[in-house]
Write an enzyme that holds these catalytic residues in place. Structure first.
Site, short mmCIF file in Angstrom:
data_model
loop_
_atom_site.label_atom_id
_atom_site.label_comp_id
_atom_site.label_asym_id
_atom_site.label_seq_id
_atom_site.Cartn_x
_atom_site.Cartn_y
_atom_site.Cartn_z
N ASP A 127 0.85 -1.20 0.00
CA ASP A 127 0.00 0.00 0.00
C ASP A 127 0.88 1.24 0.00
OD1 ASP A 127 -2.10 2.01 0.80
OD2 ASP A 127 -3.28 0.18 1.07
N ASN A 128 0.42 2.30 -0.66
CA ASN A 128 1.16 3.58 -0.60
C ASN A 128 0.51 4.54 0.39
OD1 ASN A 128 -1.12 4.40 -1.91
ND2 ASN A 128 -0.06 5.54 -3.52
N LEU B 91 -6.52 -4.87 -4.95
CA LEU B 91 -7.56 -3.95 -4.47
C LEU B 91 -7.14 -2.49 -4.55
CD1 LEU B 91 -8.39 -6.75 -3.13
CD2 LEU B 91 -9.39 -5.40 -1.31
N GLY C 197 1.65 -8.46 -14.03
CA GLY C 197 3.00 -8.94 -14.37
C GLY C 197 3.60 -9.73 -13.21
N ALA D 221 -10.36 -6.55 -7.78
CA ALA D 221 -11.55 -5.96 -7.18
C ALA D 221 -12.08 -4.92 -8.15
CB ALA D 221 -11.20 -5.32 -5.84
N TYR E 192 -12.75 6.86 -12.74
CA TYR E 192 -12.86 5.63 -11.93
C TYR E 192 -13.48 4.51 -12.77
CZ TYR E 192 -14.25 2.58 -8.02
OH TYR E 192 -14.44 1.52 -7.16
P1 NAD Z 1 -9.84 2.31 0.14
O1 NAD Z 1 -9.56 3.67 -0.43
O2 NAD Z 1 -10.10 2.21 1.60
O3 NAD Z 1 -8.64 1.33 -0.20
C1 NAD Z 1 -7.83 1.45 -1.34
C2 NAD Z 1 -6.39 1.23 -0.91
O4 NAD Z 1 -5.54 1.29 -2.05
C3 NAD Z 1 -5.90 2.30 0.08
O5 NAD Z 1 -5.29 1.71 1.18
C4 NAD Z 1 -4.89 3.09 -0.75
O6 NAD Z 1 -3.88 3.72 0.02
C5 NAD Z 1 -4.38 2.02 -1.70
N1 NAD Z 1 -3.77 2.57 -2.92
C6 NAD Z 1 -4.32 3.49 -3.76
N2 NAD Z 1 -3.46 3.76 -4.76
C7 NAD Z 1 -2.36 2.99 -4.55
C8 NAD Z 1 -1.10 2.82 -5.22
N3 NAD Z 1 -0.82 3.51 -6.33
N4 NAD Z 1 -0.19 1.95 -4.72
C9 NAD Z 1 -0.46 1.25 -3.60
N5 NAD Z 1 -1.62 1.36 -2.90
C10 NAD Z 1 -2.55 2.22 -3.37
O7 NAD Z 1 -11.05 1.71 -0.70
P2 NAD Z 1 -11.90 0.36 -0.49
O8 NAD Z 1 -13.30 0.76 -0.29
O9 NAD Z 1 -11.24 -0.52 0.49
O10 NAD Z 1 -11.79 -0.28 -1.94
C11 NAD Z 1 -10.86 -1.31 -2.24
C12 NAD Z 1 -11.07 -1.79 -3.67
O11 NAD Z 1 -12.39 -2.31 -3.82
C13 NAD Z 1 -10.93 -0.70 -4.71
O12 NAD Z 1 -10.25 -1.22 -5.84
C14 NAD Z 1 -12.34 -0.34 -5.07
O13 NAD Z 1 -12.44 0.15 -6.39
C15 NAD Z 1 -13.05 -1.67 -4.89
N6 NAD Z 1 -14.47 -1.47 -4.59
C16 NAD Z 1 -14.89 -1.09 -3.35
C17 NAD Z 1 -16.24 -0.89 -3.10
C18 NAD Z 1 -16.74 -0.51 -1.73
O14 NAD Z 1 -17.97 -0.40 -1.56
N7 NAD Z 1 -15.92 -0.33 -0.72
C19 NAD Z 1 -17.17 -1.05 -4.13
C20 NAD Z 1 -16.71 -1.41 -5.40
C21 NAD Z 1 -15.36 -1.64 -5.61
#
Ligand code: NAD
Length: 316
Positions: A32-33, A73, A102, A114, A145
């Site tokens: 995670d970043n 994710l 990759g 996800a 998005y």
């Molecule tokens: P979130 O923002 O809490 O988690 C996303 C995580 O990705 C964060 O910890 C963020 O720091 C990390 N991240 C972002 N860019 C990054 C990068 N370049 N390198 C490394 N880490 C990076 O969001 P969430 O709700 O936990 O969603 C997680 C995934 O599930 C996402 O891909 C989202 O599109 C998908 N999703 C979630 C929902 C929902 O209802 N929560 C619905 C549909 C899809």
């Protein structure tokens, strides 16, 4: 025991996934970043089977240790985040997904992405089955998005068809639970924050638009079931019980015993009017369906997160 790499593992869903994978005896590498995630979400994990790598997957990255499963994710997920980070959102969906696929290829790991119900865009078919190809506005503010996820799905299929990577696409519908950020702009954390402070609950439009809310434990169970099946998807995972936003606001007021009143604000651009998953495929292929209804899920969220976290004590 398998080794699972979780991108976005310090986020809302990612941290719950790390917890559950560890609980099932797996080794977890969390990448995670911290762009929208937080170390607070994983601070409670203190076992040698867990590693945290702080890195940005938009840049190429490598992991020496053999990996069996990649759960991808990482991506800004709430409108507030992707509207603030439009270019990053596109890059994480494109470059970030390339680098992660990759990595899965190199390790011969099974890869799960996800994806989201937002790939359906305007739901002209309702409820949305996986066969609906969607109706997305590519140039609207949410396009960064929706199109990033659509591209990421296409990329996943290209790696599968051309490179032989074992892939799965999961389309997630609105999910909620502890560790959502109180100011992330999504309906449930916003309503809970407002209700717990007896402040007005801000419903967009007249509140007749619908959403289907899945409790996080159900979602994570579905995610692992898909990853551990041989299925490629896409598979919808979400709770098919549909509520209007007004009903959601009233339920939040009821379970928090709040004195809040409901007020109305302008609808955001391209906000879908309805949203409901058709989960027939998940039922048939994975034997999965949600078990926790909205009231119970909201109660568990309040209990697990605690009022201080839900109202964002000490923050804006
Ligand atoms: P979130 O923002 O809490 O988690 C996303 C995580 O990705 C964060 O910890 C963020 O720091 C990390 N991240 C972002 N860019 C990054 C990068 N370049 N390198 C490394 N880490 C990076 O969001 P969430 O709700 O936990 O969603 C997680 C995934 O599930 C996402 O891909 C989202 O599109 C998908 N999703 C979630 C929902 C929902 O209802 N929560 C619905 C549909 C899809």
């Amino acid at each position: 025991m398998s080794t699972c790499l979780v991108t976005g593992g310090a986020g809302f869903l990612g941290s719950h996934l790390c917890d559950e994978l560890l609980r099932r005896g797996h080794h977890v590498i969390c990448v995670d970043n911290l762009e929208t995630g937080s170390l607070t979400n994983i601070a409670h994990i203190r076992v040698p089977e867990f590693e945290f790598l702080q890195l940005d997957i938009v840049q190429p990255y490598f992991v020496e240790r053999p990996i069996d499963f990649v759960y991808h994710l990482a991506s800004p997920a709430s409108p507030i985040d992707y509207l603030r980070l439009p270019l990053h959102t596109l890059k994480v969906g494109s470059h970030g997904t390339h680098h992660t696929l990759g990595l899965a290829k190199k390790h011969r790991a099974r890869f799960l992405i996800a994806s989201t119900s937002e790939v359906y865009g305007d739901p002209q078919v309702h409820p949305q089955p996986e066969t609906y190809w969607g109706h997305v506005n590519p140039i609207g503010p949410r396009g960064v998005y929706d199109e990033a996820k659509r591209y990421a799905e296409a990329l996943t299929m290209a790696y599968h068809r051309q490179q032989g990577v074992d892939t799965a696409i999961m389309r997630i519908f609105n999910t909620y639970g502890a560790r959502m950020r109180p100011y992330d702009g999504r309906a449930i954390p916003t309503f809970l924050r407002q209700a717990l402070q007896d402040r007005p609950i801000t419903v967009f439009g007249d509140g007749s638009q619908t959403r289907s809310f899945c409790y996080v434990d159900d979602l994570i169970r579905g995610m692992i079931a898909l990853a551990e099946s041989g299925e490629g998807g896409p598979v919808n995972v979400g709770n098919p019980n549909e509520f209007t936003l007004l009903e959601l606001a009233e339920t939040v007021i009821e379970i928090t015993d709040s004195k809040s009143e409901i007020v109305h604000e302008a609808l955001p651009t391209d906000d879908p009017q309805v949203r409901q998953p058709d989960i027939s495929l998940a039922r048939a292929l994975l034997g999965w369906e949600p078990e926790i209804d909205l009231r119970e899920g909201l109660r568990r969220t309040v209990e697990q997160a605690g009022t201080a976290a839900l109202v964002g004590a000490g923050r804006r």
